[in-house]
Design a protein around this motif. Structure first.
Motif, PDB file in Angstrom:
ATOM      1  N   LYS A   6      22.664  28.659  50.151  1.00  9.82           N
ATOM      2  CA  LYS A   6      23.465  29.769  49.656  1.00  9.82           C
ATOM      3  C   LYS A   6      24.917  29.606  50.104  1.00  9.82           C
ATOM      4  N   PRO A   7      25.895  29.600  49.153  1.00  7.04           N
ATOM      5  CA  PRO A   7      27.289  29.623  49.567  1.00  7.04           C
ATOM      6  C   PRO A   7      27.646  31.026  50.042  1.00  7.04           C
ATOM      7  N   ASP A   8      28.829  31.149  50.665  1.00  2.52           N
ATOM      8  CA  ASP A   8      29.284  32.463  51.101  1.00  2.52           C
ATOM      9  C   ASP A   8      29.349  33.420  49.912  1.00  2.52           C
ATOM     10  N   LYS A   9      29.248  34.727  50.212  1.00  2.00           N
ATOM     11  CA  LYS A   9      29.247  35.742  49.155  1.00  2.00           C
ATOM     12  C   LYS A   9      30.684  35.938  48.652  1.00  2.00           C
ATOM     13  N   THR A  10      31.163  34.950  47.943  1.00  2.00           N
ATOM     14  CA  THR A  10      32.527  34.946  47.429  1.00  2.00           C
ATOM     15  C   THR A  10      32.487  34.803  45.915  1.00  2.00           C
ATOM     16  N   VAL A  11      33.389  35.515  45.240  1.00  2.00           N
ATOM     17  CA  VAL A  11      33.498  35.431  43.782  1.00  2.00           C
ATOM     18  C   VAL A  11      34.781  34.685  43.437  1.00  2.00           C
ATOM     19  N   ALA A  12      34.652  33.629  42.650  1.00  2.00           N
ATOM     20  CA  ALA A  12      35.828  32.925  42.137  1.00  2.00           C
ATOM     21  C   ALA A  12      36.328  33.669  40.903  1.00  2.00           C
ATOM     22  N   ILE A  13      37.633  33.885  40.812  1.00  2.00           N
ATOM     23  CA  ILE A  13      38.249  34.550  39.666  1.00  2.00           C
ATOM     24  C   ILE A  13      39.168  33.543  38.977  1.00  2.00           C
ATOM     25  N   ILE A  14      38.965  33.342  37.684  1.00  2.00           N
ATOM     26  CA  ILE A  14      39.816  32.423  36.922  1.00  2.00           C
ATOM     27  C   ILE A  14      40.598  33.237  35.901  1.00  2.00           C
ATOM     28  N   ALA A  15      41.915  33.086  35.912  1.00  2.00           N
ATOM     29  CA  ALA A  15      42.747  33.813  34.951  1.00  2.00           C
ATOM     30  C   ALA A  15      44.122  33.166  34.881  1.00  2.00           C
ATOM     31  N   THR A  16      44.801  33.388  33.761  1.00  2.00           N
ATOM     32  CA  THR A  16      46.184  32.954  33.614  1.00  2.00           C
ATOM     33  C   THR A  16      47.057  34.048  34.225  1.00  2.00           C
ATOM     34  N   LEU A  17      47.496  33.835  35.447  1.00  2.00           N
ATOM     35  CA  LEU A  17      48.221  34.887  36.165  1.00  2.00           C
ATOM     36  C   LEU A  17      49.577  35.189  35.542  1.00  2.00           C
ATOM     37  N   ASP A  18      50.112  34.281  34.708  1.00  2.00           N
ATOM     38  CA  ASP A  18      51.382  34.580  34.050  1.00  2.00           C
ATOM     39  C   ASP A  18      51.223  35.635  32.956  1.00  2.00           C
ATOM     40  N   THR A  19      50.019  35.819  32.437  1.00  2.00           N
ATOM     41  CA  THR A  19      49.783  36.833  31.401  1.00  2.00           C
ATOM     42  C   THR A  19      48.712  37.845  31.789  1.00  2.00           C
ATOM     43  N   VAL A  53      40.904  33.004  44.016  1.00  2.00           N
ATOM     44  CA  VAL A  53      41.599  33.128  42.731  1.00  2.00           C
ATOM     45  C   VAL A  53      42.168  31.784  42.285  1.00  2.00           C
ATOM     46  N   LEU A  54      41.831  31.401  41.030  1.00  2.00           N
ATOM     47  CA  LEU A  54      42.362  30.185  40.423  1.00  2.00           C
ATOM     48  C   LEU A  54      43.319  30.589  39.301  1.00  2.00           C
ATOM     49  N   ASP A  55      44.548  30.100  39.371  1.00  2.00           N
ATOM     50  CA  ASP A  55      45.560  30.422  38.364  1.00  2.00           C
ATOM     51  C   ASP A  55      45.632  29.307  37.333  1.00  2.00           C
ATOM     52  N   THR A  56      45.358  29.634  36.075  1.00  2.00           N
ATOM     53  CA  THR A  56      45.399  28.632  35.007  1.00  2.00           C
ATOM     54  C   THR A  56      46.575  28.864  34.058  1.00  2.00           C
ATOM     55  N   GLY A  57      47.552  29.668  34.474  1.00  2.00           N
ATOM     56  CA  GLY A  57      48.707  29.945  33.623  1.00  2.00           C
ATOM     57  C   GLY A  57      49.682  28.783  33.586  1.00  2.00           C
ATOM     58  N   ILE A  58      50.148  28.456  32.414  1.00  2.00           N
ATOM     59  CA  ILE A  58      51.060  27.322  32.238  1.00  2.00           C
ATOM     60  C   ILE A  58      52.521  27.740  32.399  1.00  2.00           C
ATOM     61  N   ALA A  83      49.154  36.278  44.356  1.00  2.00           N
ATOM     62  CA  ALA A  83      49.250  34.875  44.763  1.00  2.00           C
ATOM     63  C   ALA A  83      47.871  34.233  44.675  1.00  2.00           C
ATOM     64  N   PRO A  84      47.745  33.119  43.961  1.00  2.00           N
ATOM     65  CA  PRO A  84      46.435  32.485  43.812  1.00  2.00           C
ATOM     66  C   PRO A  84      46.058  31.667  45.040  1.00  2.00           C
ATOM     67  N   ASP A  85      44.775  31.417  45.184  1.00  2.00           N
ATOM     68  CA  ASP A  85      44.297  30.483  46.215  1.00  2.00           C
ATOM     69  C   ASP A  85      44.421  29.045  45.731  1.00  2.00           C
ATOM     70  N   ILE A  86      44.225  28.862  44.425  1.00  2.00           N
ATOM     71  CA  ILE A  86      44.403  27.543  43.804  1.00  2.00           C
ATOM     72  C   ILE A  86      45.477  27.707  42.742  1.00  2.00           C
ATOM     73  N   SER A  87      46.597  27.014  42.908  1.00  2.00           N
ATOM     74  CA  SER A  87      47.752  27.226  42.040  1.00  2.00           C
ATOM     75  C   SER A  87      47.600  26.550  40.687  1.00  2.00           C
ATOM     76  N   ALA A  88      48.382  27.034  39.736  1.00  2.00           N
ATOM     77  CA  ALA A  88      48.410  26.424  38.411  1.00  2.00           C
ATOM     78  C   ALA A  88      48.931  24.991  38.475  1.00  2.00           C
ATOM     79  N   GLU A  89      49.854  24.734  39.409  1.00  2.00           N
ATOM     80  CA  GLU A  89      50.385  23.371  39.563  1.00  2.00           C
ATOM     81  C   GLU A  89      49.275  22.404  39.972  1.00  2.00           C
ATOM     82  N   GLU A  90      48.448  22.825  40.907  1.00  2.00           N
ATOM     83  CA  GLU A  90      47.340  21.973  41.373  1.00  2.00           C
ATOM     84  C   GLU A  90      46.330  21.744  40.253  1.00  2.00           C
ATOM     85  N   ILE A  91      46.031  22.779  39.497  1.00  2.00           N
ATOM     86  CA  ILE A  91      45.058  22.649  38.413  1.00  2.00           C
ATOM     87  C   ILE A  91      45.591  21.744  37.314  1.00  2.00           C
TER      88      ILE A  91
END
Length: 428
Positions: free
Chosen positions: A8-21, A42-47, A57-65
């Motif tokens: 079992k991983p930690d009780k964490t929810v990943a959120i994916i969204a384009t934070l610019d919109t 939080v993963l930011d997929t905004g271009i 502020a995302p945990d994983i930035s759009a630049e990294e993705i």
């Protein structure tokens, strides 16, 4: 064959969204999830990039993705109005998100995932979700979950839960807050209810069953279970068979009683339940044992009668329900089908056998019923027999596919194919 016991991983929810919109909406669901006792990632997929300094502020930035997808976000944003750049950016963010989300899950960083998006966001989020194993909770809140969009392109062979946003995800108001709060509650509930299977050395077998092969498939399933197999049924509707192939190549399934191979017929002749060229091939490449039966191979599946292509209008047909029409394949088509099946089965690196019920391949393909065509059935069998490689045995049984006697005959054959399969436990 190996099977994996996951922790079992930690009780964490990943959120994916384009934070610019979708920044305020992502921040809202993050707050709701954390108030319910779960952590977030939080993963930011905004271009385009956010211009608001107070934005989430995302945990994983759009630049990294973007970089993981083979592009630089700022370069994509600078050329956002150029022809083809939007599509290029979506492809990069989809690819990068899938790689990063898969890696984060393998590291045990989250338990469930929630995506927010319109058409482009849905493409990115669901591409990432499809990179996760079956059983990982996946919720997609989408503006395109209804209407004319064929949502199968987004779900694929994975267990993605789709929630229609009804209104556009563009600002927080009395409607969007209610809908997003429900989505947050759903994904939190899934995280809370995460179930860890206690594995056993019981071999897992995939079986394909269609409405027109149900009696025979159920009889075979019962006999397999009596012999100690765990049997998992797949509906060969264009996705089911491919999901079975994937699970076999991943080591989850140890053998296949491919009782209903209709998806190849639809693939070749334009039916709505078409598989793809990996059907019958992928698991064979992975050395997974397969007993092949031409269940429901004798017809094509189309939508309403008026949508049946003109070239098939002279064929025997059955309105299966108000939205499904079955159309009988003729002898020439059955010969072509058999050649294609033989070519695919011949590529197998594991044990394969073929079992033919000579009195008919589906419910309506029985003497006295509308799809019975002894010549077409025989043409299929003879062509297959001629073109299979010499070490793939073909057995003929004087029964119909749905007769209990056929199931009784083929289960021992399947048992023989499985005799050298060893199951190895692998802890993660």
């Amino acid at each position: 064959v190996r099977y994996v016991v996951t922790q079992k991983p930690d009780k964490t929810v990943a959120i994916i969204a384009t934070l610019d919109t979708k920044g305020p909406e992502a921040a809202f669901v993050k707050t709701q999830i954390e108030a319910a006792g779960c952590a977030t990632l939080v993963l930011d997929t905004g271009i385009l990039g956010s211009k608001d300094p107070s934005a989430l502020a995302p945990d994983i930035s759009a630049e990294e993705i973007a970089r993981e997808g083979g592009e630089e976000r700022e370069a994509l944003a600078a050329r956002s109005s150029d022809k083809g750049i939007r599509d290029r950016g979506i492809r990069a963010m989809s690819k990068g998100s899938a790689r990063i989300l898969s890696r984060l899950y393998e590291e045990g960083r989250f338990r469930s995932v929630l995506g927010l998006g319109g058409a482009q966001g849905t493409e990115i989020c669901t591409t990432a979700m499809r990179a996760l194993p079956l059983g990982v909770p996946k919720v997609m809140v989408s503006t395109v979950a209804s209407g004319r969009t064929p949502f199968g392109i987004y779900t694929g062979t994975r267990d993605i839960t789709i929630m229609h946003s009804v209104v556009d995800i563009l600002g927080l108001n009395s409607l969007t807050r209610r809908i997003l709060a429900n989505a947050a509650g759903a994904v939190v509930g899934m995280a809370e209810a995460a179930f860890v299977e206690q594995e056993s050395p019981q071999p897992k077998v995939g079986i394909t069953i269609y409405g027109t092969t149900t009696p025979g498939g159920l009889a075979a399933k019962a006999l397999l279970e009596a012999r100690g197999y765990e049997v998992i049924a797949f509906h060969p509707n264009g996705t089911g068979g491919l999901a079975m192939e994937e699970l076999a190549t991943e080591g989850f399934l140890h053998g296949l009683l491919d009782f209903t191979t209709h998806e190849v017929t639809d693939e070749l002749f334009g039916g709505i339940h078409a598989g793809n060229p990996e059907r019958l091939v992928a698991s064979g490449r992975a050395r997974v044992p397969r007993l092949f039966v031409p269940g429901s191979a004798d017809f094509m599946t189309f939508a309403e009668l008026e949508k049946v292509p003109e070239i098939y209008r002279g064929h025997a047909y059955v309105p299966h329900n108000p939205h499904i029409t079955l159309v009988r394949a003729n002898a020439d088509q059955m010969a072509h089908l058999a050649s294609a099946v033989a070519e695919r089965l011949n590529k197998a690196r594991g044990p394969v056998a073929v079992a033919i019920p000579t009195r008919g391949f589906s419910f309506y393909n029985r003497e006295g019923l509308i799809f019975f065509d002894a010549k077409a059935n025989q043409t299929y069998t003879e062509t297959l027999s001629t073109k299979l490689r010499s070490n793939i045995p073909l057995y003929e049984f004087d029964t119909h596919i749905n007769d209990p006697a056929f199931a009784a005959e083929i289960v021992p054959l399947f048992d023989a194919l499985m005799k050298n399969v060893k199951i190895e436990r692998v802890d993660q």
